[in-house]
Write an enzyme that holds these catalytic residues in place. Structure first.
Site, short mmCIF file in Angstrom:
data_model
loop_
_atom_site.label_atom_id
_atom_site.label_comp_id
_atom_site.label_asym_id
_atom_site.label_seq_id
_atom_site.Cartn_x
_atom_site.Cartn_y
_atom_site.Cartn_z
N SER A 445 4.12 18.33 16.44
CA SER A 445 3.78 19.16 17.55
C SER A 445 3.58 18.62 19.05
O SER A 445 2.70 17.51 18.96
CB SER A 445 2.36 19.77 17.13
OG SER A 445 2.71 20.40 15.90
N CYS A 617 -3.95 24.68 13.27
CA CYS A 617 -3.00 23.70 13.39
C CYS A 617 -3.57 22.64 12.25
O CYS A 617 -4.61 22.18 12.35
CB CYS A 617 -2.43 23.33 14.51
SG CYS A 617 -1.29 21.92 14.55
N ASP A 662 0.46 26.79 12.92
CA ASP A 662 1.44 25.32 12.99
C ASP A 662 0.97 24.63 11.94
O ASP A 662 0.37 23.68 12.23
CB ASP A 662 1.29 25.03 14.44
CG ASP A 662 2.49 23.91 14.60
OD1 ASP A 662 3.12 23.50 13.58
OD2 ASP A 662 2.52 23.30 15.74
N TRP A 664 1.50 22.10 8.05
CA TRP A 664 2.55 21.52 7.26
C TRP A 664 1.87 21.16 6.13
O TRP A 664 0.77 21.24 5.98
CB TRP A 664 3.04 20.16 8.00
CG TRP A 664 1.96 19.42 8.60
CD1 TRP A 664 1.09 18.52 7.79
CD2 TRP A 664 1.03 19.37 9.77
NE1 TRP A 664 0.20 17.62 8.64
CE2 TRP A 664 0.23 18.51 9.93
CE3 TRP A 664 1.63 20.22 10.79
CZ2 TRP A 664 -0.38 18.40 10.76
CZ3 TRP A 664 0.72 19.88 11.88
CH2 TRP A 664 -0.12 19.02 12.09
#
Length: 665
Positions: A445, A617, A662, A664
């Site tokens: 990012s 995020c 966002d 992961w």
């Protein structure tokens, strides 16, 4: 009238006549001494289809094959599975080809009825928040737009690749499966769902073992899978080659790193210079870093919230060890050429190149190999027990799965560790290079705003390094490579091959909308860009809504990254509220979701009354899930909603684009 020649009554001047003669003489001389034009050679017309038609038509290629495996792949796994399935077809006496939907005219699916015993398999990965992968975007758009398409001649199946920790688990695979049926296609076998949060490899192997017998039954062929190894590429060794024709790590065009030409993308990355590389944390045993990449003159544009992709290289010590174990000259120049001349993929990686370049730039040598690699390499083990164990690990038997899980995955063994711990296994290096997956780009990012830094991209990352159960040290490929990208390396600038991937993670269109940013650890990255942009908007005299930050780290004195920047932003009023959870500075662990609950009235007012946008995020598995649960509970408590209603309320915010993630795993 215009006097172009003497009129009949006009006498001729002798001087005029002389000048006229001289001019004519010069013209004649020039004409006579002019180089004779080259005769235009006559070309014999060859009847071949236009290249565009040939390149994008898979029907033509399928005249020689009957199974086509399309893949939607972002990190290479979908493509890897497609290659394995197309290879499998050969074991059952059929012929398969793997195909990138981006390279073909997908409208031809309706023509598959022309190909006898045809079957289309779709290995479709889901990217981010339920999105198609980049290479499957056009196919996805085509499926959505073509309601009148008749796919009744299409026989198909879908294997989906996803991760259960994400909200839209396997959305792309599920959509393709459902949509093809709606357009009249015939499903030959049930949709397979692969979960990367569990064991994607196991899911795939189990699905595949049931899938092939169903295919054989459908086509009326005997399900006698041939167990022998099938080579896809043949080795060509170059003993006398011009080294200017040899790839040295370029992703696409030969010499593209020497002569850079825009536009820059995944097939043509830009070499950005590293202008800053500093450690962010003050103490502790981890290494958190901030890098700045210079994109001056590249014409690359980015927005806050986008991702930067970098192409890392493997550790040279690991490459050298592989060379030693296999007893190979790493600097030998080779090509691996596809045995199937019809395939669009001529080589598994750019060729000609050296083994050293392939193992450094093009192949993944650090992840644990998948079961198909073990299966294919088993034949090279001189100890029958090793052979048996390798084949067992590649099977779907409970015993085999358990062995693969403990000996390979649980022990975090990469290919080098397997070779070291199995001395009887010594495969030819060319077959190993054929089987190993491609080394993939890594996505980060972006931690800057292009309004403030138009020629610079900021990256924030934590170096991955850990000890495995076998006592080895495993290092993350990209983060260790980035850590060593010093601003000046022996007087030369360090460079990073990169490109931009656009994202949906965007600040609200209206600057007056409040924003709630939740990003612990390196999850703060996109919010550094958001904060810079909100500060810039204020400087432009714009009316900017509340900007609220929830950050978390372990210890205030160790890993409170960007502390100065965040506290300055709060002082200047860019951040209207800064909330930081130090998880290990007290007896009870404290996380961002606890702070959200502590400020529940303010949070609910921003969301329910002030049209705030929420951004999350970081870690998908735990943090993003816990944050969502905290918001459900706030909705229940302050909105007077039931849990189901609160869940629906938050999900609606996602649909409207007011809750963006966002994350992961």
């Amino acid at each position: 009238r215009l006097q172009t020649e003497p009129g009949p009554q006009e006498a001729e001047d002798p001087l005029d006549l002389l000048l006229f003669t001289v001019v004519i003489g010069i013209v004649v001389y020039c004409f006579m001494s002019r180089k004779k034009p080259e005769p235009i050679p006559e070309f014999k017309k060859i009847d071949t289809p236009a290249p565009a038609a040939r390149e994008t038509s898979f029907i033509e290629k399928m005249k020689k094959t009957n199974i086509i495996v399309f893949y939607g792949s972002q990190t290479g796994t979908g493509e890897e599975f497609a290659n394995r399935l197309s290879k499998d077809a050969q074991r059952y006496g059929m012929k398969g080809m793997a195909a990138d939907p981006e390279e073909y005219e997908m409208g031809e699916l309706a023509r598959l009825a022309e190909v006898k015993n045809s079957l289309a398999i779709f290995c479709m990965a889901t990217y981010g928040e339920g999105d198609p992968t980049d290479n499957a975007q056009d196919f996805y758009d085509w499926l959505q737009e073509n309601d009148d398409e008749d796919l009744s001649g299409l026989t198909y199946t879908v294997f989906a690749l996803g991760n259960k920790t994400y909200e839209h688990y396997n959305a792309m695979g599920k959509y393709v499966d459902k949509r093809l049926e709606e357009l009249g296609a015939k499903r030959i076998f049930d949709l397979g769902l692969g979960d990367d949060d569990g064991n994607l490899e196991e899911d795939f192997v189990s699905w595949r073992e049931q899938f092939w017998p169903a295919v054989c039954e459908h086509f009326g062929v005997e399900a006698l899978g041939d167990d022998s190894s099938i080579r896809q590429y043949e080795l060509k060794e170059h003993t006398d080659i011009n080294m200017n024709k040899v790839y040295t790590g370029e992703i696409g065009r030969l010499k593209s790193f020497e002569v850079q030409k825009p536009p820059f993308d995944s097939k043509n990355p830009f070499l950005a210079s590293v202008t800053v590389n500093r450690k962010l944390n003050k103490a502790g045993d981890r290494h958190l870093m901030h890098l700045e990449l210079d994109i001056t003159g590249s014409k690359i544009r980015y927005e806050s919230g986008d991702h930067v992709a970098v192409f890392p290289t493997n550790d040279s010590a690991l490459v050298n060890k592989l060379g030693q174990v296999l007893g190979v000259d790493l600097d030998a120049v080779i090509s691996l050429n596809n045995l199937d001349e019809e395939s669009n993929k001529k080589h598994p990686f750019p060729c000609p190149t050296t083994y050293r370049t392939a193992l450094t730039h093009y192949l993944d040598i650090t992840n644990s190999p998948r079961t198909n690699v073990l299966y294919e390499l088993a034949q090279y083990a001189s100890d029958p027990k090793d052979q048996e164990n390798m084949r067992k690990m590649a099977s779907s038997s409970p015993e085999g799965k358990a062995l693969y899980h403990s000996w390979v995955l649980g022990a975090s063994r990469n290919i080098l560790a397997i070779l070291e711990d199995m001395p009887s296994l010594r495969p030819p290096v060319d077959h190993l290079c054929e089987l190993l997956p491609r080394l993939q780009a890594r996505y980060y990012s972006i931690a800057s705003s292009s309004k403030v830094h138009p020629n610079s991209i900021h990256v924030c990352a934590v170096v991955v390094e850990y000890e495995t159960p076998t006592g080895r040290t495993n290092k993350g490929v990209a983060t260790n490579w980035l850590k060593n990208k010093l601003v000046s390396d022996n007087g030369r600038k360090s460079t990073v091959p990169m490109f931009i991937r656009k994202s949906q993670f965007r600040l609200p269109f209206k600057a007056t909308n409040p924003v709630i940013m939740i990003g612990p650890g390196t999850g703060i990255a996109p919010f550094m860009g958001f904060i810079q942009e909100r500060a810039w908007l204020k400087q432009q005299g714009k009316d900017v809504g509340e900007t609220v930050m929830y950050f978390g780290c372990r210890h205030k004195k160790e890993d409170y990254i960007y502390q100065e920047e965040l506290e300055d932003a709060e002082k200047t009023g860019v951040l209207t509220q800064l909330n930081v959870a130090f998880s290990r500075d007290q007896e009870q662990k404290l996380y961002v979701q606890h702070l959200l609950k502590a400020n529940k009235e303010h949070i609910w007012k921003l969301i329910h009354s002030d049209n705030a946008h929420i951004y999350v995020c970081g870690d998908a598995k735990k943090m993003a899930h816990d944050v969502q649960t905290a918001l459900y509970e706030i909705g229940e408590e302050l909105g007077g909603l039931t849990l189901t209603q609160a869940t629906d309320y938050i999900k609606k915010l996602m649909t409207k684009g007011r809750y963006s993630q966002d994350v992961w795993s």
